[in-house]
Design a protein around this motif. Structure first.
Motif, short mmCIF file in Angstrom:
data_model
loop_
_atom_site.label_atom_id
_atom_site.label_comp_id
_atom_site.label_asym_id
_atom_site.label_seq_id
_atom_site.Cartn_x
_atom_site.Cartn_y
_atom_site.Cartn_z
N LEU A 147 0.84 -1.20 0.00
CA LEU A 147 0.00 0.00 0.00
C LEU A 147 0.87 1.25 0.00
O LEU A 147 0.65 2.18 -0.79
CB LEU A 147 -0.91 -0.05 1.22
N GLU A 151 1.11 4.13 -3.08
CA GLU A 151 0.76 5.53 -2.88
C GLU A 151 1.97 6.45 -3.04
O GLU A 151 1.86 7.54 -3.61
CB GLU A 151 0.12 5.73 -1.50
N ARG A 185 -6.96 3.78 3.00
CA ARG A 185 -6.76 2.37 2.68
C ARG A 185 -6.32 1.56 3.90
O ARG A 185 -6.74 0.41 4.07
CB ARG A 185 -5.72 2.26 1.56
#
Length: 518
Positions: A147, A151, A185
């Protein structure tokens, strides 16, 4: 004698009477820590100023590292040295592990049911354990690596494009937006959702939590709401509840849909198939938090309000803290071209210029990067005064009497600039001070405690550190940075804005130039 003269004489009489009574009280409790004379009613509130961490540092230089103040009707102890911090956060930690109750947390945290502001006791212990195991433990931090990589990659692409077009970017805005996406998230298990204004609601919540509220220091004024703050809390609490209720209902619907479709059906909607933090909390509703703790006579049952308060805690904790530290670090690097060059040289030596930084293979090799981040957190701690602690019982610390229900303020901003702990160049950004030093950020070394220490230390320390180090490493490794035309490094504005997290007052603007061969 005129009415105005009579009133003036009466006020002078009341003031003299107040000081007489105070002197008698002080003489009978002379073991309180030293402190300045206070005014009637307001105590020392007038001495805090717009940047309380700086005002309290100045007062501590005169009255000492353990100082007694009175904020309204609340007895307050200000701690301003590593030695004093160790006494309160380690030696006597058990007695100072509670939190005072604030009107803001009562309204916006469903009666202080979040972890961060909960009073010390079984509920706090179990919610902290739950959050640590399900979101903040090393295995979870590692699981979030893809993640973070995704990003950060999106941020780098946007910066590369801006650099190719010769743009000056608002680096602060871009870093905060990236962190917002990570928070969505990581905590909520979804992409950014345009149905609600998470950014606006959290911003208002942070401002409300940081606002000076007379009702917190003069409880008798709480019902009057002179400042209109109670109305502000109520309005924002409704927005918070609507936001959290929408998130929870989405998760409930997604889980219900999952249970009714075959295992071969693809993912639908905003939310992931795998259980996220919200799902874990929802699975515990109406169940005891402490099923294996047989010492507690009354089981702690998690309800929907508990879930919302805990979620709000995690969102706010994750939302801007890491981004704030990244911005301060980059600002210091732009002010110090020597340090920027040294860090880029380390990154080139360890990684080269033909690939990106890898979280698992490279980060432990970047010693100078760690020094830079340590130095940034020393000068610009996320929470300059931490969250206040509260004494559970009357006790004695270093020969001073500390009454029950006293608020304990640890000025980590002042501790980080203490020349007796950091030498005469304590105000200078000088990462090399950590070379061959065992001082770290884990709360064991009380000259550097931006995450606090003891029972109430921030449980998200590891997650925050890896995020900050990784983002800084990528931004410095991938780009050369130039300040806007006409602005010299020494002229970069480093003024601060006091809040729950001490943000840079003005956004950081800079021009990126991509420097990798890929």
């Amino acid at each position: 004698m005129s009415p105005s003269s009579t009133i003036a004489i009466f006020l002078v009489f009341l003031t003299c009477l107040w000081f007489l009574i105070k002197s008698l009280i002080t003489s009978s409790s002379s073991k309180l820590p030293p402190g300045p004379w206070s005014l009637p009613i307001i105590g020392h509130l007038h001495m805090l100023g717009n940047l309380p961490h700086r005002s309290l540092q100045d007062l501590a230089k005169k009255y000492g590292p353990i100082m007694s103040l009175r904020l309204g009707s609340i007895p307050t102890i200000v701690v301003s040295s590593p030695k004093a911090a160790k006494l309160f956060l380690k030696t006597h930690d058990a007695n100072f592990a509670s939190r005072p109750r604030y009107q803001a947390s009562e309204y916006m945290y469903y009666g202080s049911k979040g972890m961060g502001l909960a009073e010390y006791g079984p509920y706090w212990r179990h919610t902290r354990k739950l959050c640590t195991l399900q979101l903040l433990c090393p295995s979870k931090v590692e699981a979030f690596a893809p993640l973070r990589r995704e990003e950060i990659g999106l941020l780098l692409q946007a910066l590369k494009k801006a650099g190719e077009e010769g743009q000056v970017v608002d680096l602060s805005e871009m870093i905060y937006e990236m962190n917002e996406d990570i928070t969505y998230r990581m905590v909520l298990g979804c992409k950014r959702d345009d149905r609600f204004d998470l950014k606006g609601i959290i911003h208002e919540t942070v401002l409300a939590l940081a606002a000076f509220n007379l009702a917190d220091v003069l409880p008798s004024l709480g019902a009057i709401d002179i400042q209109g703050i109670t109305r502000r809390f109520k309005r924002n609490s409704k927005k918070i509840d609507q936001l959290l209720e929408t998130i929870i209902q989405d998760h409930e619907q997604a889980r219900a849909a999952k249970n009714t479709r075959s295992t071969t059906t693809g993912q639908q909607g905003h939310y992931h198939e795998e259980a996220d933090f919200v799902d874990v909390l929802l699975s515990l509703i109406n169940k005891p938090l402490n099923p294996n703790d047989h010492n507690e006579k009354v089981p702690l049952i998690l309800d929907r309000e508990n879930v919302k308060a805990i979620l709000l805690d995690m969102i706010i904790a994750a939302y801007e803290t890491s981004a704030t530290t990244v911005v301060w670090t980059l600002a210091e690097l732009l002010r110090q071209p020597r340090v920027m060059k040294n860090l880029q040289q380390e990154l080139e030596s360890v990684i080269g210029k033909d690939r990106m930084v890898d979280e698992f293979t490279d980060m432990r090799k970047l010693a100078y990067l760690n020094m830079v981040v340590n130095e940034s957190m020393r000068l610009h701690p996320i929470a300059p005064l931490l969250f206040p602690h509260e004494s559970i019982n009357d006790t004695t610390v270093d020969g001073y009497n500390i009454p029950k229900k006293s608020r304990i303020i640890v000025n980590v901003w002042s501790i980080g600039r203490d020349p007796t702990a950091w030498s005469e160049n304590a105000e200078e950004f000088y990462p090399e001070r950590f070379m061959n030093s065992n001082v770290d950020l884990l709360g064991h070394d009380f000259q550097l405690i931006p995450f606090g220490s003891g029972r109430r230390a921030c449980p998200g320390l590891q997650l925050g550190l890896i995020t900050v180090r990784l983002v800084v490493a990528h931004l410095v490794h991938c780009f050369d940075w130039e300040l806007p035309t006409g602005l010299q490094p020494q002229d970069l504005d480093m003024s601060e804005k006091f809040s729950i997290s001490m943000m840079k007052a003005n956004h950081l603007l800079a021009k990126p130039t991509y420097r990798l061969h890929m």
